[in-house]
Design an enzyme around this catalytic site. Structure first.
Site, PDB file in Angstrom:
ATOM      1  N   GLU A 246      -3.072  -9.936   4.029  1.00  0.00           N
ATOM      2  CA  GLU A 246      -2.842  -8.764   3.193  1.00  0.00           C
ATOM      3  C   GLU A 246      -2.100  -7.700   3.996  1.00  0.00           C
ATOM      4  O   GLU A 246      -2.378  -7.462   5.173  1.00  0.00           O
ATOM      5  CB  GLU A 246      -4.217  -8.230   2.754  1.00  0.00           C
ATOM      6  CG  GLU A 246      -4.202  -6.922   2.026  1.00  0.00           C
ATOM      7  CD  GLU A 246      -5.603  -6.379   1.822  1.00  0.00           C
ATOM      8  OE1 GLU A 246      -5.778  -5.538   0.920  1.00  0.00           O
ATOM      9  OE2 GLU A 246      -6.541  -6.799   2.548  1.00  0.00           O
ATOM     10  N   TRP A 247      -1.132  -7.054   3.349  1.00  0.00           N
ATOM     11  CA  TRP A 247      -0.429  -5.945   3.992  1.00  0.00           C
ATOM     12  C   TRP A 247      -1.183  -4.649   3.718  1.00  0.00           C
ATOM     13  O   TRP A 247      -1.528  -4.340   2.574  1.00  0.00           O
ATOM     14  CB  TRP A 247       0.995  -5.829   3.445  1.00  0.00           C
ATOM     15  CG  TRP A 247       1.729  -4.635   3.982  1.00  0.00           C
ATOM     16  CD1 TRP A 247       1.845  -3.400   3.406  1.00  0.00           C
ATOM     17  CD2 TRP A 247       2.430  -4.551   5.221  1.00  0.00           C
ATOM     18  NE1 TRP A 247       2.579  -2.549   4.207  1.00  0.00           N
ATOM     19  CE2 TRP A 247       2.951  -3.235   5.324  1.00  0.00           C
ATOM     20  CE3 TRP A 247       2.676  -5.466   6.254  1.00  0.00           C
ATOM     21  CZ2 TRP A 247       3.704  -2.819   6.416  1.00  0.00           C
ATOM     22  CZ3 TRP A 247       3.425  -5.041   7.343  1.00  0.00           C
ATOM     23  CH2 TRP A 247       3.924  -3.737   7.422  1.00  0.00           C
ATOM     24  N   LEU A 248      -1.483  -3.900   4.773  1.00  0.00           N
ATOM     25  CA  LEU A 248      -2.170  -2.625   4.637  1.00  0.00           C
ATOM     26  C   LEU A 248      -1.294  -1.521   5.216  1.00  0.00           C
ATOM     27  O   LEU A 248      -0.826  -1.625   6.363  1.00  0.00           O
ATOM     28  CB  LEU A 248      -3.517  -2.647   5.372  1.00  0.00           C
ATOM     29  CG  LEU A 248      -4.573  -3.627   4.847  1.00  0.00           C
ATOM     30  CD1 LEU A 248      -5.778  -3.642   5.772  1.00  0.00           C
ATOM     31  CD2 LEU A 248      -4.986  -3.267   3.431  1.00  0.00           C
TER      32      LEU A 248
ATOM     33  N   ASP B 197     -13.118  -8.331  20.149  1.00  0.00           N
ATOM     34  CA  ASP B 197     -11.971  -7.786  20.902  1.00  0.00           C
ATOM     35  C   ASP B 197     -11.668  -6.386  20.376  1.00  0.00           C
ATOM     36  O   ASP B 197     -10.527  -6.046  20.058  1.00  0.00           O
ATOM     37  CB  ASP B 197     -10.758  -8.705  20.729  1.00  0.00           C
ATOM     38  CG  ASP B 197      -9.634  -8.414  21.730  1.00  0.00           C
ATOM     39  OD1 ASP B 197      -9.872  -7.652  22.696  1.00  0.00           O
ATOM     40  OD2 ASP B 197      -8.523  -8.934  21.538  1.00  0.00           O
TER      41      ASP B 197
END
Length: 289
Positions: free
Chosen positions: A92-94, A194
């Protein structure tokens, strides 16, 4: 390559997708990153060598597990795969922006809620994955002290010695881990693995987001410790976290032990002065005995 990725996205989503434009964006230190769009929807694609497909398979699983907790926002994973020359993962692009005290406090709360996800299998994960580009061994163990000794510090010391690193007190430290963690009761919590500043941010609406995980089930304190390693998160983050899950007594001593893992990994990845930093940390840890 892009046609193959378009076809995979279409298969998974059930909606035909054909890239009309793609542009290079940051993919971190290891991968190439791209924003691809068909003028209606945008996806984030990370590319690497064809041999790195297993790395993306593990990232996909980790993001999916965190996404399914419905606690803290992560980019929703779409698919991963291989072409002739590359491996890829589609997310998904955020749209991202900076955070304020309120959003940092909410990130702390949300992470604490995610840490309430406990494994019945013990400490480890269903796949080995990577920390940076270093293999991360996740074979299940019932005992956290044994897991951390063997699969975290012990493995990093083995890699470091092959690279010529000198750690005179390594064996003494590994033998001392049961004592160092003796009074610490640990549940196998779902951790990011991480969690430094480069892997956390906020949407344009201020919603906290974490990404690029090295997921496994371990002591929740490993995530909090790492947030303090490279500059630290703002105080509001820790305030929010402690509202939900207060840190146990002795965390201030344990965090150095947990962050040693990442400093050893940085030596294995980059060399340089990280060996000296690691040796200094080992000495400080052993002073607590």
């Amino acid at each position: 390559m892009w046609q193959e990725i378009d076809h995979h996205i279409s298969q998974v989503t059930g909606q035909k997708f054909q890239t009309s434009q793609h542009s290079s964006v940051s993919g971190g230190c290891i991968n190439q990153g791209y924003a691809i769009s068909n003028d209606k929807i945008t996806y984030f694609v990370k590319l690497n060598k064809a041999t790195q497909g297993e790395m993306f398979a593990a990232e996909m699983l980790g993001l999916q597990q965190m996404y399914e907790t419905k606690t803290i926002r992560v980019p929703k994973p779409v698919c991963w795969g291989n072409t002739n020359n590359s491996s890829y993962i589609v997310l998904e692009w955020l749209e991202m922006n900076g955070g304020n005290n309120k959003s940092w406090q909410q990130m702390g709360r949300n992470l604490a809620e995610m840490h309430k996800t406990i494994s019945k299998k013990g400490f480890g994960w269903d796949l080995n994955n990577t920390i940076g580009s270093t293999p991360q061994i996740n074979t299940w163990k019932s005992d956290w002290r044994e897991f951390y000794t063997e699969h975290r510090l012990g493995y990093q010391f083995q890699l470091a010695k092959r690279k010529g690193g000198r750690f005179p007190l390594a064996e003494k430290l590994l033998a001392a881990i049961p004592e160092l963690l003796a009074n610490h009761q640990v549940e196998p919590a779902l951790v990011h693995g991480d969690l430094w500043g480069g892997n956390a941010g906020f949407t344009v609406d201020g919603e906290p987001v974490i990404f690029d995980p090295a997921t496994y089930f371990g002591d929740r304190e490993v995530d909090i410790a790492m947030t303090e390693l490279f500059g630290g998160f703002p105080p509001a983050f820790y305030q929010g976290y402690q509202e939900i899950l207060p840190l146990d007594q002795g965390y201030e001593q344990r965090k150095t032990l947990y962050n040693l893992y990442h400093i050893l990994n940085h030596f294995n990845l980059f060399g340089g002065g990280y060996a000296s930093q690691a040796n200094g940390m080992i000495e400080r840890i052993l002073q607590n005995l």
